[in-house]
Scaffold this motif. Sequence first.
Motif, PDB file in Angstrom:
ATOM      1  N   ARG A  29       0.832  -1.209   0.000  1.00 41.80           N
ATOM      2  CA  ARG A  29       0.000   0.000   0.000  1.00 41.80           C
ATOM      3  C   ARG A  29       0.864   1.256   0.000  1.00 41.80           C
ATOM      4  NH1 ARG A  29      -4.081   0.897   4.762  1.00 41.80           N
ATOM      5  NH2 ARG A  29      -3.687   3.094   4.862  1.00 41.80           N
ATOM      6  N   ARG A  30       1.937   1.236   0.783  1.00 41.24           N
ATOM      7  CA  ARG A  30       2.861   2.376   0.785  1.00 41.24           C
ATOM      8  C   ARG A  30       3.536   2.543  -0.569  1.00 41.24           C
ATOM      9  NH1 ARG A  30       7.463   2.726   5.037  1.00 41.24           N
ATOM     10  NH2 ARG A  30       7.982   4.684   4.036  1.00 41.24           N
ATOM     11  N   LEU A  31       3.881   1.420  -1.201  1.00 44.36           N
ATOM     12  CA  LEU A  31       4.501   1.496  -2.523  1.00 44.36           C
ATOM     13  C   LEU A  31       3.529   2.085  -3.542  1.00 44.36           C
ATOM     14  CD1 LEU A  31       6.464  -1.873  -2.689  1.00 44.36           C
ATOM     15  CD2 LEU A  31       7.437   0.428  -2.706  1.00 44.36           C
ATOM     16  N   ARG A  32       2.259   1.735  -3.435  1.00 46.41           N
ATOM     17  CA  ARG A  32       1.261   2.307  -4.357  1.00 46.41           C
ATOM     18  C   ARG A  32       1.137   3.808  -4.187  1.00 46.41           C
ATOM     19  NH1 ARG A  32      -2.605  -1.740  -6.515  1.00 46.41           N
ATOM     20  NH2 ARG A  32      -2.071  -3.671  -5.476  1.00 46.41           N
ATOM     21  N   ARG A  33       1.171   4.273  -2.934  1.00 47.92           N
ATOM     22  CA  ARG A  33       0.991   5.701  -2.653  1.00 47.92           C
ATOM     23  C   ARG A  33       2.254   6.514  -2.888  1.00 47.92           C
ATOM     24  NH1 ARG A  33      -1.697   6.003   3.153  1.00 47.92           N
ATOM     25  NH2 ARG A  33      -3.601   4.844   2.762  1.00 47.92           N
ATOM     26  N   GLU A  34       3.340   6.093  -2.236  1.00 48.24           N
ATOM     27  CA  GLU A  34       4.549   6.909  -2.185  1.00 48.24           C
ATOM     28  C   GLU A  34       5.675   6.386  -3.059  1.00 48.24           C
ATOM     29  OE1 GLU A  34       5.738   6.771   1.887  1.00 48.24           O
ATOM     30  OE2 GLU A  34       3.689   7.079   2.601  1.00 48.24           O
ATOM     31  N   GLY A  35       5.510   5.219  -3.643  1.00 46.69           N
ATOM     32  CA  GLY A  35       6.603   4.569  -4.354  1.00 46.69           C
ATOM     33  C   GLY A  35       7.034   5.296  -5.611  1.00 46.69           C
ATOM     34  N   VAL A  36       8.323   5.243  -5.865  1.00 45.60           N
ATOM     35  CA  VAL A  36       8.900   5.808  -7.078  1.00 45.60           C
ATOM     36  C   VAL A  36       8.937   4.701  -8.120  1.00 45.60           C
ATOM     37  CG1 VAL A  36      10.960   6.850  -8.089  1.00 45.60           C
ATOM     38  CG2 VAL A  36      10.302   7.395  -5.730  1.00 45.60           C
ATOM     39  N   ARG A  37       8.422   5.003  -9.289  1.00 49.89           N
ATOM     40  CA  ARG A  37       8.377   4.015 -10.365  1.00 49.89           C
ATOM     41  C   ARG A  37       9.599   4.180 -11.255  1.00 49.89           C
ATOM     42  NH1 ARG A  37       3.755   3.640 -14.978  1.00 49.89           N
ATOM     43  NH2 ARG A  37       4.663   1.871 -16.056  1.00 49.89           N
ATOM     44  N   THR A  38      10.229   3.067 -11.570  1.00 45.47           N
ATOM     45  CA  THR A  38      11.385   3.079 -12.456  1.00 45.47           C
ATOM     46  C   THR A  38      11.417   1.763 -13.225  1.00 45.47           C
ATOM     47  OG1 THR A  38      13.771   3.473 -12.585  1.00 45.47           O
ATOM     48  CG2 THR A  38      12.989   2.129 -10.749  1.00 45.47           C
ATOM     49  N   GLU A  39      12.406   1.631 -14.062  1.00 47.03           N
ATOM     50  CA  GLU A  39      12.545   0.410 -14.845  1.00 47.03           C
ATOM     51  C   GLU A  39      13.805  -0.319 -14.397  1.00 47.03           C
ATOM     52  OE1 GLU A  39      13.575   0.326 -19.219  1.00 47.03           O
ATOM     53  OE2 GLU A  39      11.423  -0.091 -19.259  1.00 47.03           O
ATOM     54  N   GLY A  40      13.668  -1.615 -14.201  1.00 47.03           N
ATOM     55  CA  GLY A  40      14.801  -2.443 -13.808  1.00 47.03           C
ATOM     56  C   GLY A  40      15.068  -3.508 -14.851  1.00 47.03           C
ATOM     57  N   VAL A  41      16.199  -4.175 -14.719  1.00 49.05           N
ATOM     58  CA  VAL A  41      16.595  -5.228 -15.640  1.00 49.05           C
ATOM     59  C   VAL A  41      16.856  -6.493 -14.827  1.00 49.05           C
ATOM     60  CG1 VAL A  41      18.327  -5.954 -17.331  1.00 49.05           C
ATOM     61  CG2 VAL A  41      17.653  -3.567 -17.199  1.00 49.05           C
ATOM     62  N   VAL A  42      16.352  -7.603 -15.318  1.00 49.34           N
ATOM     63  CA  VAL A  42      16.616  -8.888 -14.685  1.00 49.34           C
ATOM     64  C   VAL A  42      18.039  -9.288 -15.066  1.00 49.34           C
ATOM     65  CG1 VAL A  42      15.903 -11.288 -14.488  1.00 49.34           C
ATOM     66  CG2 VAL A  42      14.186  -9.523 -14.880  1.00 49.34           C
ATOM     67  N   VAL A  43      18.913  -9.408 -14.060  1.00 45.89           N
ATOM     68  CA  VAL A  43      20.315  -9.715 -14.349  1.00 45.89           C
ATOM     69  C   VAL A  43      20.638 -11.188 -14.140  1.00 45.89           C
ATOM     70  CG1 VAL A  43      21.171  -7.393 -13.956  1.00 45.89           C
ATOM     71  CG2 VAL A  43      21.020  -8.976 -12.041  1.00 45.89           C
ATOM     72  N   ALA A  44      19.825 -11.893 -13.356  1.00 49.02           N
ATOM     73  CA  ALA A  44      20.084 -13.315 -13.111  1.00 49.02           C
ATOM     74  C   ALA A  44      18.850 -13.964 -12.511  1.00 49.02           C
ATOM     75  CB  ALA A  44      21.267 -13.487 -12.162  1.00 49.02           C
ATOM     76  N   ASN A  45      18.862 -15.277 -12.499  1.00 48.33           N
ATOM     77  CA  ASN A  45      17.863 -16.075 -11.796  1.00 48.33           C
ATOM     78  C   ASN A  45      18.624 -17.043 -10.897  1.00 48.33           C
ATOM     79  OD1 ASN A  45      15.047 -15.510 -12.604  1.00 48.33           O
ATOM     80  ND2 ASN A  45      15.863 -15.876 -14.643  1.00 48.33           N
TER      81      ASN A  45
END
Length: 135
Positions: A29-45
């Motif tokens: 809920r905090r992420l929905r309200r205050e979260g900063v949106r950005t783009e990430g890259v999957v580097v490994a599994n």
Amino acid sequence: MAVPGADLLCVAVGSLLYACAVRDARLVRRLRREGVRTEGVVVANVVDRRERNRHPTQTPVIRFHDHQGYLVEFTTAVQGVGLGLATGRRVDVRYLPGESRKARVWMRRHVLGPAAGLTLGGTIFFGFGLVIAFS
């Protein structure tokens, strides 16, 4: 005959899992309200291959730059069979401005999965506790 205190132990573990699910839901809920949106890259599994496990669990590792320009790398909160993401894939990430380590991949299964799993586990333990108590 039941072990003395087993019912209380199961109810206590179930309650603890419920509390963890509520904590996780509050973070989302905090992420929905205050979260900063950005783009990430999957580097490994990260793959957990145990000799008895025919279907290894996968935990994606995501890398992104936060609003201060620091490189942040984290593993997703949910892991399991078929939950890996393709290496090199770009994913939406949300994080709290002051706490970039509390980041989530913004996909339904990665946002709702931890709270749903904890709630299911809490229900199972709570149910076993009730069955033991009333049998």
